[in-house]
Write an enzyme that holds these catalytic residues in place. Structure first.
Site, PDB file in Angstrom:
ATOM      1  N   GLY A 211       0.826  -1.206   0.000  1.00  0.00           N
ATOM      2  CA  GLY A 211       0.000   0.000   0.000  1.00  0.00           C
ATOM      3  C   GLY A 211       0.856   1.250   0.000  1.00  0.00           C
ATOM      4  O   GLY A 211       1.950   1.263   0.560  1.00  0.00           O
TER       5      GLY A 211
ATOM      6  N   GLY B  46       4.547  -7.548   4.568  1.00  0.00           N
ATOM      7  CA  GLY B  46       4.728  -8.542   3.513  1.00  0.00           C
ATOM      8  C   GLY B  46       5.937  -8.257   2.654  1.00  0.00           C
ATOM      9  O   GLY B  46       6.665  -9.174   2.243  1.00  0.00           O
TER      10      GLY B  46
ATOM     11  N   ASP C 237       0.330   1.792   9.386  1.00  0.00           N
ATOM     12  CA  ASP C 237      -0.128   1.031  10.553  1.00  0.00           C
ATOM     13  C   ASP C 237       0.876   1.017  11.701  1.00  0.00           C
ATOM     14  O   ASP C 237       0.522   0.631  12.823  1.00  0.00           O
ATOM     15  CB  ASP C 237      -0.448  -0.411  10.153  1.00  0.00           C
TER      16      ASP C 237
END
Length: 358
Positions: free
Chosen positions: A10, A112, A135
């Site tokens: 993202g 990831g 995050d």
């Protein structure tokens, strides 16, 4: 010195600022530097979709959000699975790296992406990575770039809700990004003065949430504001196995998201009018805040230093406000979650914020 660079997963506000920090430092450290940018993350490395970068590409991008290289999500669990044409993705990435005679690959990414970076290092490539995610859930670093900018946006959403909530005497729910961890919701909720904060790490009891709202009403408060992480979970659902929970969501999905479900239950139990606001991808957008611009510059410079020192297989990190690095092997596959018994939770509860647990 020939360095490859990619942004994966993202997007967030400070990707360009971080690439700028790496590039400008490399240009200062070496007489001859070539930087190759891979388009759309690991996808560009897999399919050899790249472009030669010029020093001018890294000028004027400190304040620009998004990523000039583009990004995509390439799930780690599928990295060993051949693509639709039977291509071995890992071998293809190694081939591209070696064909271009890279001295190092710089990866800017989240959880990831760090796992894939570690995989490539274990496969023999020189890799240095940087901690990107709104995050703030990467293991081994106190802070990730993009987090504070997202906190600012989510906080502004809550700030704006305050005036209309007070005017109409309603319950407002602001749904903040965060499927697995609640750092963003926790910080934005505290900064925005939310009365109730619900995060994935602390399963909520709906009766406790309703009681907190009723108590505010009894004290004369005309409104209540809830900051709810998109991954917030009830105690009932938290007690289910992953398989049971998946089955329940598959068969009983009535609401668009958890915020709407909580809102319906509040109305049912209290009779109060509830409105839901979802800032969504605005939390990833816009220009990076000053904090992130400074952090990204520092992280980028340290990445260049690691490259010069040939200290590969490391992720640049923040520890006690100092820039350092940690081995990718220690970072890969680990999430930094909010500790339900941590000091920040205790302090939030001390001023009366409810987390729906007791």
């Amino acid at each position: 010195m020939r360095v490859g660079m990619l942004t994966s997963g993202g997007d967030c506000q400070a990707l360009n600022a971080t690439m700028r920090g790496v590039a400008k430092s490399l240009y200062k450290m070496f007489d001859n530097v070539e930087i190759i940018g891979f388009e759309d993350g690991y996808k560009g490395l897999i399919y050899a979709d790249y472009r030669m970068m010029k020093s001018s590409d890294f000028s004027g991008i400190l304040t620009r959000g998004g990523t000039l290289l583009g990004t995509s999500r390439q799930p780690f669990k599928l990295m060993r699975v051949p693509d639709e044409y039977g291509l071995d993705k890992v071998e293809s990435m190694k081939h591209t790296y070696r064909k271009l005679r890279l001295d190092c690959l710089v990866v800017l990414g989240g959880n990831g992406s760090q796992k894939t970076a570690n995989l490539l290092f274990e496969e023999g490539l020189n890799v240095v990575s940087l901690p990107k995610t709104i995050d703030n859930d990467l293991w081994g670093t106190d802070m990730t770039f993009g987090f504070q900018s997202a906190v600012n946006i989510a906080t502004n959403a809550i700030d704006c809700i305050h005036t209309t909530a007070a005017s109409h005497g309603r319950v407002f729910i602001v749904e903040v990004m965060g499927h697995k961890v609640g750092w963003l919701t926790l910080h934005a909720g505290m900064a925005g003065g939310a009365d109730i904060i619900l995060i994935p790490e602390i399963p909520y009891d709906m009766d406790v949430v309703v009681n907190a709202i009723n108590e505010r009403t009894k004290r004369g408060s005309r409104f209540s504001i809830l900051a709810v992480a998109e991954g917030a979970i009830s105690k009932e659902d938290a007690s289910l196995s992953k398989k049971e929970l998946k089955e329940k969501k598959k068969n009983g999905m009535v609401y668009p998201s958890v915020a709407y479900e909580i809102g319906a239950m509040i109305t049912e139990k209290t009779g109060q009018e509830v409105r839901v606001t979802v800032p969504g991808h605005t939390q990833r957008g816009g220009e990076p805040c000053p904090y992130d611009r400074v952090l990204s510059t520092r992280l980028g410079a340290e990445a260049a230093r690691l490259i010069k020192a040939k200290k590969f297989g490391h992720m640049v990190a923040v520890k006690n406000n100092e820039i350092t690095s940690v081995p990718l092997s220690e970072v890969a596959g680990k999430l930094k979650t909010v500790d339900p018994d941590g000091s920040i939770i205790k302090q939030a509860k001390m001023i009366g914020i409810s987390f729906g647990d007791k």
